[in-house]
Design a protein around this motif. Structure first.
Motif, PDB file in Angstrom:
ATOM      1  N   SER A  38       3.168   9.645   2.941  1.00 54.24           N
ATOM      2  CA  SER A  38       2.944   9.968   1.530  1.00 54.24           C
ATOM      3  C   SER A  38       3.309   8.768   0.661  1.00 54.24           C
ATOM      4  N   ILE A  39       2.463   8.459  -0.312  1.00 56.84           N
ATOM      5  CA  ILE A  39       2.776   7.345  -1.212  1.00 56.84           C
ATOM      6  C   ILE A  39       3.940   7.695  -2.144  1.00 56.84           C
ATOM      7  N   GLU A  40       4.398   8.929  -2.089  1.00 57.87           N
ATOM      8  CA  GLU A  40       5.577   9.353  -2.856  1.00 57.87           C
ATOM      9  C   GLU A  40       6.871   9.162  -2.060  1.00 57.87           C
ATOM     10  N   ASN A  41       6.771   8.749  -0.810  1.00 56.20           N
ATOM     11  CA  ASN A  41       7.942   8.528   0.035  1.00 56.20           C
ATOM     12  C   ASN A  41       8.855   7.493  -0.610  1.00 56.20           C
ATOM     13  N   SER A  42      10.147   7.763  -0.656  1.00 53.39           N
ATOM     14  CA  SER A  42      11.102   6.883  -1.351  1.00 53.39           C
ATOM     15  C   SER A  42      11.205   5.506  -0.692  1.00 53.39           C
ATOM     16  N   ASP A  43      11.202   5.422   0.631  1.00 48.67           N
ATOM     17  CA  ASP A  43      11.248   4.119   1.306  1.00 48.67           C
ATOM     18  C   ASP A  43       9.994   3.307   0.987  1.00 48.67           C
ATOM     19  N   PHE A  44       8.842   3.980   1.000  1.00 50.95           N
ATOM     20  CA  PHE A  44       7.583   3.309   0.683  1.00 50.95           C
ATOM     21  C   PHE A  44       7.614   2.757  -0.736  1.00 50.95           C
ATOM     22  N   LYS A  45       8.019   3.575  -1.686  1.00 46.15           N
ATOM     23  CA  LYS A  45       8.071   3.141  -3.088  1.00 46.15           C
ATOM     24  C   LYS A  45       9.056   1.982  -3.275  1.00 46.15           C
ATOM     25  N   GLU A  46      10.214   2.093  -2.629  1.00 44.27           N
ATOM     26  CA  GLU A  46      11.221   1.033  -2.737  1.00 44.27           C
ATOM     27  C   GLU A  46      10.701  -0.267  -2.129  1.00 44.27           C
ATOM     28  N   GLN A  47      10.026  -0.172  -0.988  1.00 45.60           N
ATOM     29  CA  GLN A  47       9.486  -1.354  -0.325  1.00 45.60           C
ATOM     30  C   GLN A  47       8.413  -2.010  -1.185  1.00 45.60           C
ATOM     31  N   LEU A  48       7.562  -1.218  -1.773  1.00 39.60           N
ATOM     32  CA  LEU A  48       6.515  -1.725  -2.655  1.00 39.60           C
ATOM     33  C   LEU A  48       7.131  -2.455  -3.851  1.00 39.60           C
ATOM     34  N   GLY A  49       8.145  -1.853  -4.451  1.00 36.15           N
ATOM     35  CA  GLY A  49       8.844  -2.486  -5.568  1.00 36.15           C
ATOM     36  C   GLY A  49       9.513  -3.783  -5.156  1.00 36.15           C
ATOM     37  N   GLU A  50      10.094  -3.778  -3.988  1.00 39.19           N
ATOM     38  CA  GLU A  50      10.747  -4.989  -3.457  1.00 39.19           C
ATOM     39  C   GLU A  50       9.730  -6.119  -3.318  1.00 39.19           C
ATOM     40  N   PHE A  51       8.556  -5.798  -2.778  1.00 40.45           N
ATOM     41  CA  PHE A  51       7.527  -6.824  -2.611  1.00 40.45           C
ATOM     42  C   PHE A  51       6.982  -7.305  -3.954  1.00 40.45           C
ATOM     43  N   ARG A  52       6.891  -6.410  -4.921  1.00 36.78           N
ATOM     44  CA  ARG A  52       6.422  -6.828  -6.254  1.00 36.78           C
ATOM     45  C   ARG A  52       7.360  -7.857  -6.872  1.00 36.78           C
ATOM     46  N   ASN A  53       8.630  -7.726  -6.579  1.00 37.50           N
ATOM     47  CA  ASN A  53       9.624  -8.671  -7.099  1.00 37.50           C
ATOM     48  C   ASN A  53       9.653  -9.977  -6.321  1.00 37.50           C
ATOM     49  N   LYS A  54       8.901 -10.058  -5.249  1.00 38.18           N
ATOM     50  CA  LYS A  54       8.916 -11.236  -4.376  1.00 38.18           C
ATOM     51  C   LYS A  54       7.511 -11.772  -4.126  1.00 38.18           C
ATOM     52  N   GLU A  55       6.615 -11.605  -5.086  1.00 37.92           N
ATOM     53  CA  GLU A  55       5.213 -12.005  -4.890  1.00 37.92           C
ATOM     54  C   GLU A  55       5.075 -13.478  -4.511  1.00 37.92           C
TER      55      GLU A  55
END
Length: 144
Positions: A38-55
């Protein structure tokens, strides 16, 4: 090489890549597959945010991120990606019953890391930076 062939065939079977795109990933890009039920999964969301901060670091290390769910997948780290249908992509790579899994695939197509929870981007970058091909890239940059 066998895994790389399976990876490329899987992606091509989903209609996302033509032969030219296929060649562009081989020895050119590392892949990070973020698999979630699920794209609502907390690990998934956190990982996505982490990558956005490290583009910039992702780009520097030639990393292409795939977001993969049971029924669709997309490339990139956007909150609103262009989703492609692909109900077997998830099944081909998901190896655990956990709701989230992240896989690092190296330039050679081999699996370099597999985790079942959020992982700091810096840990992924350290893994990549320790690889012989990455050290060679860095040495070539120093010489130029």
């Amino acid at each position: 090489m066998k895994f790389l062939a399976i990876t490329i065939l899987s992606i091509m079977a989903l209609g996302n890549m033509n032969a030219q795109d296929n060649d562009s990933y081989l020895w050119e890009n590392r892949l990070v597959l973020m698999l979630t039920n699920s794209i609502e999964n907390s690990d998934f969301k956190e990982q996505l945010g982490e990558f956005r901060n490290k583009e910039e670091e992702l780009e520097d290390r030639k990393i292409v991120v795939y977001q993969v769910t049971p029924k669709k997948y997309a490339t990139g780290i956007s909150d609103t990606p262009d989703w492609n249908k692909g109900d077997n992509f998830y099944e081909k790579f998901k190896k655990s019953n956990t709701p989230f899994e992240i896989i690092l695939i190296g330039l050679d197509g081999g699996t370099k890391m597999r985790k079942k929870e959020f992982i700091p981007a810096d840990e992924i970058f350290e893994k990549i930076d320790s690889m012989p091909l990455r050290r060679a890239e860095l040495n070539a940059l120093k010489k130029s």
